[in-house]
Scaffold this motif. Structure first.
Motif, PDB file in Angstrom:
ATOM      1  N   VAL A 112     -18.001 -11.409   4.560  1.00 28.94           N
ATOM      2  CA  VAL A 112     -16.625 -11.213   5.079  1.00 28.94           C
ATOM      3  C   VAL A 112     -15.977 -11.868   6.154  1.00 28.94           C
ATOM      4  CG1 VAL A 112     -14.792  -9.304   5.739  1.00 28.94           C
ATOM      5  CG2 VAL A 112     -16.249  -9.042   3.787  1.00 28.94           C
ATOM      6  N   LYS A 115     -13.342 -14.508   6.093  1.00 26.24           N
ATOM      7  CA  LYS A 115     -11.959 -14.129   5.781  1.00 26.24           C
ATOM      8  C   LYS A 115     -11.485 -14.659   4.603  1.00 26.24           C
ATOM      9  CE  LYS A 115     -12.102 -11.959   9.851  1.00 26.24           C
ATOM     10  NZ  LYS A 115     -11.001 -12.560  11.039  1.00 26.24           N
ATOM     11  N   VAL A 118     -11.502 -11.555   0.963  1.00 25.21           N
ATOM     12  CA  VAL A 118     -11.713 -10.356   1.685  1.00 25.21           C
ATOM     13  C   VAL A 118     -11.682  -9.176   0.493  1.00 25.21           C
ATOM     14  CG1 VAL A 118     -11.379  -8.755   3.667  1.00 25.21           C
ATOM     15  CG2 VAL A 118     -11.223 -11.090   3.789  1.00 25.21           C
ATOM     16  N   LYS A 119     -10.728  -9.024  -0.113  1.00 27.73           N
ATOM     17  CA  LYS A 119     -10.600  -7.844  -0.893  1.00 27.73           C
ATOM     18  C   LYS A 119     -11.721  -7.798  -2.133  1.00 27.73           C
ATOM     19  CE  LYS A 119      -5.366  -7.119  -0.335  1.00 27.73           C
ATOM     20  NZ  LYS A 119      -5.252  -8.013   0.683  1.00 27.73           N
ATOM     21  N   LEU A 122     -15.159  -6.888  -0.520  1.00 23.62           N
ATOM     22  CA  LEU A 122     -15.028  -5.498  -0.270  1.00 23.62           C
ATOM     23  C   LEU A 122     -15.090  -4.357  -1.426  1.00 23.62           C
ATOM     24  CD1 LEU A 122     -12.212  -5.095   2.573  1.00 23.62           C
ATOM     25  CD2 LEU A 122     -14.674  -5.111   2.766  1.00 23.62           C
ATOM     26  N   LEU A 150     -15.318  -4.233   8.692  1.00 25.32           N
ATOM     27  CA  LEU A 150     -13.949  -4.097   9.074  1.00 25.32           C
ATOM     28  C   LEU A 150     -13.439  -4.254  10.321  1.00 25.32           C
ATOM     29  CD1 LEU A 150     -12.877  -1.584   6.088  1.00 25.32           C
ATOM     30  CD2 LEU A 150     -12.173  -4.278   6.099  1.00 25.32           C
ATOM     31  N   ILE A 155     -10.603  -6.821  10.633  1.00 28.29           N
ATOM     32  CA  ILE A 155      -9.802  -6.807   9.561  1.00 28.29           C
ATOM     33  C   ILE A 155      -8.730  -5.621   9.696  1.00 28.29           C
ATOM     34  CG2 ILE A 155      -9.701  -6.694   6.998  1.00 28.29           C
ATOM     35  CD1 ILE A 155     -11.202  -9.019   8.127  1.00 28.29           C
ATOM     36  N   ASP A 157      -5.692  -5.039   8.066  1.00 28.40           N
ATOM     37  CA  ASP A 157      -4.536  -4.991   7.219  1.00 28.40           C
ATOM     38  C   ASP A 157      -5.091  -3.779   6.339  1.00 28.40           C
ATOM     39  OD1 ASP A 157      -3.011  -4.793   4.791  1.00 28.40           O
ATOM     40  OD2 ASP A 157      -3.532  -6.903   4.062  1.00 28.40           O
ATOM     41  N   LYS A 159      -4.492  -2.434   3.665  1.00 23.97           N
ATOM     42  CA  LYS A 159      -4.975  -2.414   2.237  1.00 23.97           C
ATOM     43  C   LYS A 159      -6.268  -2.781   2.083  1.00 23.97           C
ATOM     44  CE  LYS A 159      -0.230  -4.230   0.643  1.00 23.97           C
ATOM     45  NZ  LYS A 159       0.305  -5.366   0.132  1.00 23.97           N
ATOM     46  N   ASN A 160      -6.760  -3.499   2.888  1.00 23.63           N
ATOM     47  CA  ASN A 160      -8.416  -3.786   2.788  1.00 23.63           C
ATOM     48  C   ASN A 160      -9.135  -2.413   3.105  1.00 23.63           C
ATOM     49  OD1 ASN A 160      -8.035  -6.639   2.329  1.00 23.63           O
ATOM     50  ND2 ASN A 160      -7.500  -7.097   4.459  1.00 23.63           N
ATOM     51  N   TRP A 161      -8.657  -1.708   3.879  1.00 24.44           N
ATOM     52  CA  TRP A 161      -9.605  -0.439   4.179  1.00 24.44           C
ATOM     53  C   TRP A 161      -9.545   0.388   3.140  1.00 24.44           C
ATOM     54  CZ3 TRP A 161     -11.831   1.290   8.961  1.00 24.44           C
ATOM     55  CH2 TRP A 161     -11.661   0.199   9.962  1.00 24.44           C
ATOM     56  N   ILE A 163      -9.624  -0.835  -0.258  1.00 19.78           N
ATOM     57  CA  ILE A 163     -10.373  -1.336  -1.342  1.00 19.78           C
ATOM     58  C   ILE A 163     -11.579  -0.595  -1.676  1.00 19.78           C
ATOM     59  CG2 ILE A 163     -11.489  -3.326  -2.069  1.00 19.78           C
ATOM     60  CD1 ILE A 163      -8.469  -3.594  -2.166  1.00 19.78           C
TER      61      ILE A 163
END
Length: 308
Positions: A112, A115, A118-119, A122, A150, A155, A157, A159-161, A163
């Motif tokens: 990760v 960068k 990333v999604k 994860l 993260l 990270i 965003d 949204k990434n948390w 995923i």
């Protein structure tokens, strides 16, 4: 000298390590199992050895790809020697496979740092960790490694948390679909026994496990001191990855403490991060005689344990 031979990363080093792993695997099975030379038994052992060997190559790939050590073969040698020192890790097929899934997850988590995608990374990491948890429940603790990644890779965003939740849900949907198709009772599969915790360490009270675990933890603790000391000298881009290895060690230790069934197999989840930490110590120590002595101790300990 052993230290000189493994100070480089060459094909011959992989051949030697693979042969060493095969020797450890065969001897462990010979001394601990009733051998039934049926086609099923032989096929199963070939598959399990393949899992062990593939784990070594996956481990080497993730270390090399993320520059967690220099170009040498100490890491894979240590990884295999840990199997030899604690052969109980080879006897449990579920933990062997779970550890392979965890290595897949760690590879995606540490990557990760680039960068990129990333999604996807994860999701893959959470997917592999959940698969591992189906075999050994407390490997779910490696979700903490995703959270740590993260944080250290900044990270932000939201949204990434979220995923990792989808990765977990995906595996659960697959499992539930399988149970429905096979008409199995959910309550028999998902019950409170899954989250049992045991602090009874008496099953580990054997000379082999005590000597082996003490040796590994002693070398790991000694190397950790130098690992932390040299952490600031790492480049800013690599420092978070090295920090995650420390988190992985802590998670591995928690799995050992919490596992309801303690048979020595649970130590396998610490092999990868400890191999990285000890390899880093080998790379910075200027005392070649001491490094050589440590390697000989690790090599001869399994032979001494067999005589107990």
């Amino acid at each position: 000298m052993i230290s000189n031979f493994f100070s480089q990363s060459k094909p011959i080093n992989f051949v030697v390590v693979s042969f060493l792993l095969l020797t450890v695997f065969v001897l462990t099975k010979h001394f601990n199992l009733e051998i039934d030379l049926s086609l099923f038994f032989i096929s199963k052992q070939i598959v399990l050895f393949g899992v062990c060997l593939f784990s070594v190559f996956v481990f080497d790939f993730l270390v090399n790809k993320n520059n967690l050590t220099k170009k040498n073969s100490y890491r894979i040698l240590l990884f295999v020697l840990f199997f030899a020192i604690l052969p109980e890790t080879i006897l449990n097929s579920k933990t062997l496979l779970a550890n392979l899934f965890v290595l897949f997850a760690i590879r995606r988590i540490i990557s990760v740092r680039t960068k990129k995608d990333v999604k996807k990374k994860l999701f893959d990491a959470s997917f592999w960790i959940t698969l591992a948890a189906c075999l050994h429940f407390w490997t779910l603790l490696f979700f903490a490694l995703i959270i740590a990644a993260l944080i250290v890779y900044v990270i932000v965003d939201i949204k990434n948390w979220l995923i990792p939740i989808t990765g977990f849900a995906t595996v659960m949907i697959i499992v539930l679909s399988y149970l429905i198709l096979t008409q199995q009772d959910f309550t028999e599969v998902f019950n409170m026994e899954l989250i049992q915790v045991s602090f009874d360490f008496s099953p580990l009270n054997s000379k082999r496990i005590i000597i082996g675990s003490t040796l590994i933890f002693s070398f790991g603790l000694w190397s950790m001191f130098y690992y932390l000391k040299n952490l600031k000298s790492k480049t800013k881009s690599l420092r978070p990855s090295y920090t995650l290895i420390i988190v992985a060690v802590i998670i591995g230790l928690l799995i050992i403490v919490l596992s309801p069934v303690k048979n020595g197999g649970e130590f396998i989840f610490m092999f990868a991060p400890l191999s990285i930490i000890i390899t880093n110590y080998f790379e910075v120590t200027s005392e070649k005689w001491f490094k050589e002595t440590l390697l000989w101790v690790l090599l001869l300990t399994p032979l001494a344990i067999l005589l107990l």
